[in-house]
Scaffold this motif. Structure first.
Motif, PDB file in Angstrom:
ATOM      1  N   GLN A 101       1.238  -1.461   0.394  1.00  0.00           N
ATOM      2  CA  GLN A 101      -0.149  -0.027  -0.242  1.00  0.00           C
ATOM      3  C   GLN A 101       0.721   1.310  -0.053  1.00  0.00           C
ATOM      4  O   GLN A 101       1.016   1.935  -1.068  1.00  0.00           O
ATOM      5  CB  GLN A 101      -0.886  -0.019   1.130  1.00  0.00           C
ATOM      6  CG  GLN A 101      -1.806   1.253   1.275  1.00  0.00           C
ATOM      7  CD  GLN A 101      -2.371   1.062   2.699  1.00  0.00           C
ATOM      8  OE1 GLN A 101      -2.392   1.164   3.655  1.00  0.00           O
ATOM      9  NE2 GLN A 101      -3.688   1.929   2.213  1.00  0.00           N
ATOM     10  N   ARG A 102       1.955   1.313   1.059  1.00  0.00           N
ATOM     11  CA  ARG A 102       2.703   2.342   0.719  1.00  0.00           C
ATOM     12  C   ARG A 102       3.596   2.384  -0.253  1.00  0.00           C
ATOM     13  O   ARG A 102       3.795   3.746  -0.942  1.00  0.00           O
ATOM     14  CB  ARG A 102       3.777   2.382   2.089  1.00  0.00           C
ATOM     15  CG  ARG A 102       3.971   2.384   2.957  1.00  0.00           C
ATOM     16  CD  ARG A 102       4.345   2.664   4.213  1.00  0.00           C
ATOM     17  NE  ARG A 102       5.388   1.354   4.497  1.00  0.00           N
ATOM     18  CZ  ARG A 102       4.611   0.202   5.579  1.00  0.00           C
ATOM     19  NH1 ARG A 102       3.874   0.130   6.113  1.00  0.00           N
ATOM     20  NH2 ARG A 102       5.305  -1.230   5.453  1.00  0.00           N
ATOM     21  N   GLY A 117      -0.832   5.711  -6.984  1.00  0.00           N
ATOM     22  CA  GLY A 117      -2.545   5.261  -7.166  1.00  0.00           C
ATOM     23  C   GLY A 117      -2.373   4.626  -5.650  1.00  0.00           C
ATOM     24  O   GLY A 117      -2.234   5.054  -4.516  1.00  0.00           O
ATOM     25  N   ARG A 118      -3.761   3.572  -5.537  1.00  0.00           N
ATOM     26  CA  ARG A 118      -3.774   2.950  -5.214  1.00  0.00           C
ATOM     27  C   ARG A 118      -3.664   1.084  -4.829  1.00  0.00           C
ATOM     28  O   ARG A 118      -3.778   0.765  -5.336  1.00  0.00           O
ATOM     29  CB  ARG A 118      -5.222   3.147  -4.497  1.00  0.00           C
ATOM     30  CG  ARG A 118      -6.538   2.966  -5.822  1.00  0.00           C
ATOM     31  CD  ARG A 118      -8.144   3.643  -5.639  1.00  0.00           C
ATOM     32  NE  ARG A 118      -8.784   3.166  -6.490  1.00  0.00           N
ATOM     33  CZ  ARG A 118      -9.617   1.920  -6.776  1.00  0.00           C
ATOM     34  NH1 ARG A 118      -9.422   0.809  -5.614  1.00  0.00           N
ATOM     35  NH2 ARG A 118      -9.645   1.821  -7.767  1.00  0.00           N
ATOM     36  N   LEU A 119      -4.304   0.773  -4.023  1.00  0.00           N
ATOM     37  CA  LEU A 119      -4.146  -0.734  -3.442  1.00  0.00           C
ATOM     38  C   LEU A 119      -5.444  -1.524  -3.052  1.00  0.00           C
ATOM     39  O   LEU A 119      -6.318  -0.187  -2.096  1.00  0.00           O
ATOM     40  CB  LEU A 119      -3.799  -1.083  -1.950  1.00  0.00           C
ATOM     41  CG  LEU A 119      -3.156  -2.801  -1.617  1.00  0.00           C
ATOM     42  CD1 LEU A 119      -3.230  -3.475  -2.969  1.00  0.00           C
ATOM     43  CD2 LEU A 119      -2.474  -2.613  -0.726  1.00  0.00           C
ATOM     44  N   GLN A 120      -6.610  -1.960  -4.279  1.00  0.00           N
ATOM     45  CA  GLN A 120      -6.910  -3.199  -3.434  1.00  0.00           C
ATOM     46  C   GLN A 120      -6.147  -3.975  -2.762  1.00  0.00           C
ATOM     47  O   GLN A 120      -6.375  -4.695  -4.195  1.00  0.00           O
ATOM     48  CB  GLN A 120      -8.372  -2.932  -4.769  1.00  0.00           C
ATOM     49  CG  GLN A 120      -9.112  -3.346  -4.908  1.00  0.00           C
ATOM     50  CD  GLN A 120     -10.074  -3.761  -6.083  1.00  0.00           C
ATOM     51  OE1 GLN A 120      -9.803  -2.662  -6.505  1.00  0.00           O
ATOM     52  NE2 GLN A 120     -10.815  -5.180  -6.295  1.00  0.00           N
ATOM     53  N   VAL A 121      -7.855  -4.808  -1.693  1.00  0.00           N
ATOM     54  CA  VAL A 121      -8.008  -6.230  -1.452  1.00  0.00           C
ATOM     55  C   VAL A 121      -8.663  -6.806  -1.555  1.00  0.00           C
ATOM     56  O   VAL A 121      -9.457  -6.399  -0.942  1.00  0.00           O
ATOM     57  CB  VAL A 121      -6.941  -6.126   0.366  1.00  0.00           C
ATOM     58  CG1 VAL A 121      -6.698  -8.064   0.718  1.00  0.00           C
ATOM     59  CG2 VAL A 121      -5.589  -5.910   0.062  1.00  0.00           C
ATOM     60  N   GLN A 122      -8.717  -7.730  -2.795  1.00  0.00           N
ATOM     61  CA  GLN A 122     -10.024  -9.183  -2.829  1.00  0.00           C
ATOM     62  C   GLN A 122     -10.330 -10.358  -2.659  1.00  0.00           C
ATOM     63  O   GLN A 122      -8.445 -10.895  -2.473  1.00  0.00           O
ATOM     64  CB  GLN A 122     -10.767  -8.725  -4.445  1.00  0.00           C
ATOM     65  CG  GLN A 122      -9.693  -9.020  -5.836  1.00  0.00           C
ATOM     66  CD  GLN A 122     -10.028  -8.341  -6.568  1.00  0.00           C
ATOM     67  OE1 GLN A 122     -11.162  -7.063  -6.798  1.00  0.00           O
ATOM     68  NE2 GLN A 122     -10.463  -9.581  -7.632  1.00  0.00           N
TER      69      GLN A 122
END
Length: 112
Positions: A67-68, A75-80
């Motif tokens: 994420q950092r 950008g951004r992080l997505q967890v799925q």
């Protein structure tokens, strides 16, 4: 041992994780994902945990570290797709997890 398959589509980098994520596996995954982040500079990194059967706190560190890195690239992080047992670990760490791509925008992935 854990593994990661990486693929890109537009501004999104997908990291499909599988296996067991412990300290040693997290180090390996970190290197693979970070190399792809540097090469592609995606707007979104999607970490998909559907194939992960076990994850300890090293996995939480892996997520927060990516994420950092993604934020540093703008950008951004997505967890799925985390299985139920991983969702408990993610919940304790206050990491949001979506069950589908469509829900990701609504739920916001990892809070930025």
């Amino acid at each position: 041992m854990a593994n990661v398959s990486l693929s890109a589509a537009g501004d999104t980098l997908y990291a499909y994780l599988s296996g067991e994520i412990d300290h040693d596996a997290a180090q390996y995954l970190r290197l693979r994902i970070d190399d792809a982040l540097v090469c592609r500079s995606p707007r979104v990194l999607v970490m998909d945990f559907a194939g992960v059967g076990f994850m300890d706190s090293s996995g939480v560190g892996l997520i927060l570290g990516r994420q950092r890195r993604v934020r540093a690239l703008g950008g951004r992080l997505q967890v799925q797709h985390a299985p139920p047992q991983l969702r408990r670990v993610l919940s304790l760490a206050q990491i949001a997890c979506t069950s589908s791509k469509e829900n990701a925008k609504e739920e916001g992935g990892v809070q930025s």
